[in-house]
Scaffold this motif. Sequence first.
Motif, short mmCIF file in Angstrom:
data_model
loop_
_atom_site.label_atom_id
_atom_site.label_comp_id
_atom_site.label_asym_id
_atom_site.label_seq_id
_atom_site.Cartn_x
_atom_site.Cartn_y
_atom_site.Cartn_z
N UNK A 14 -55.24 -12.36 21.17
CA UNK A 14 -55.41 -12.18 19.83
C UNK A 14 -54.14 -11.73 19.62
N UNK A 15 -53.21 -11.19 20.37
CA UNK A 15 -52.01 -10.61 20.00
C UNK A 15 -50.85 -11.38 19.78
N UNK A 16 -49.60 -10.84 19.72
CA UNK A 16 -48.34 -11.58 19.37
C UNK A 16 -47.42 -11.12 20.41
N UNK A 17 -46.35 -12.31 20.56
CA UNK A 17 -45.26 -11.92 21.33
C UNK A 17 -44.32 -12.89 20.96
N UNK A 18 -42.97 -12.51 21.10
CA UNK A 18 -41.91 -13.40 20.66
C UNK A 18 -40.98 -13.61 22.09
N UNK A 19 -40.68 -14.68 22.33
CA UNK A 19 -39.81 -15.00 23.54
C UNK A 19 -38.52 -15.75 22.79
N UNK A 20 -37.36 -15.21 23.68
CA UNK A 20 -36.15 -15.84 22.81
C UNK A 20 -35.23 -16.27 24.09
N UNK A 21 -34.29 -17.19 23.60
CA UNK A 21 -33.45 -17.83 24.65
C UNK A 21 -32.09 -17.95 24.11
N UNK A 22 -30.93 -17.23 24.77
CA UNK A 22 -29.84 -17.24 24.13
C UNK A 22 -29.07 -18.45 24.92
N UNK A 23 -28.24 -19.16 24.10
CA UNK A 23 -27.73 -20.22 24.69
C UNK A 23 -26.01 -19.95 24.74
N UNK A 24 -25.43 -20.53 25.38
CA UNK A 24 -24.04 -20.32 25.63
C UNK A 24 -23.25 -21.80 26.20
N UNK A 25 -22.09 -21.66 26.03
CA UNK A 25 -21.33 -22.96 26.46
C UNK A 25 -21.23 -23.96 25.33
N UNK A 26 -21.24 -25.29 25.74
CA UNK A 26 -20.90 -26.36 24.79
C UNK A 26 -22.38 -26.62 24.04
N UNK A 27 -22.32 -25.51 23.04
CA UNK A 27 -23.47 -25.77 22.06
C UNK A 27 -23.36 -26.83 21.14
N UNK A 28 -22.28 -27.22 20.80
CA UNK A 28 -22.05 -28.43 19.62
C UNK A 28 -22.63 -29.73 20.29
N UNK A 29 -22.77 -29.81 21.69
CA UNK A 29 -23.22 -30.97 22.40
C UNK A 29 -24.99 -31.00 22.34
N UNK A 30 -25.53 -30.03 21.81
CA UNK A 30 -27.28 -29.91 22.00
C UNK A 30 -27.73 -30.66 20.87
N UNK A 31 -28.79 -31.58 21.29
CA UNK A 31 -29.37 -32.18 20.14
C UNK A 31 -30.84 -31.53 20.00
N UNK A 32 -31.54 -31.32 20.82
CA UNK A 32 -32.75 -30.59 20.78
C UNK A 32 -32.87 -29.43 21.83
N UNK A 33 -33.58 -28.42 21.32
CA UNK A 33 -34.17 -27.15 21.77
C UNK A 33 -35.50 -26.98 22.02
N UNK A 34 -36.01 -26.34 22.94
CA UNK A 34 -37.50 -26.30 23.04
C UNK A 34 -37.89 -25.29 24.10
N UNK A 35 -39.29 -25.32 24.02
CA UNK A 35 -40.17 -24.57 25.22
C UNK A 35 -41.08 -25.20 25.82
#
Length: 114
Positions: A14-35
């Motif tokens: 019933x609780x909440x949580x937030x997960x994070x993902x820091x991205x580095x490198x050739x970021x301009x090439x990324x089309x989709x991000x996900x979990x």
Amino acid sequence: VQLQASGGGLVQAGGSLRVSCAVSGNIASINVMGWHRQAPGKQRELVATITRGGATNYADFVKGRFTISTDDAKNTVYLQMNSLKLDDTAVYYCKVTTGIQAYWGQGTQVTVSS
């Protein structure tokens, strides 16, 4: 491209949580991000995705409970998880895709207790 996931932990049902993902490198090439997530003894499964244009997609089992978002200034993708259930217990992996390749983070454990 390098991914660094964080934010997992132990939470009551019933609780909440937030997960994070820091991205580095050739970021301009990324089309989709996900979990994705993988529970013990189960296959890895898609949880949510977000495109560069902001279009989102969710697995049926998290619709209405989870929200994927990005902070472009921080090059970070988030997964806000609300109304957590015991079945949400898993290792959560971030993933990004370019036109030719997919990259995975190291995973962060989310455990939901009763």
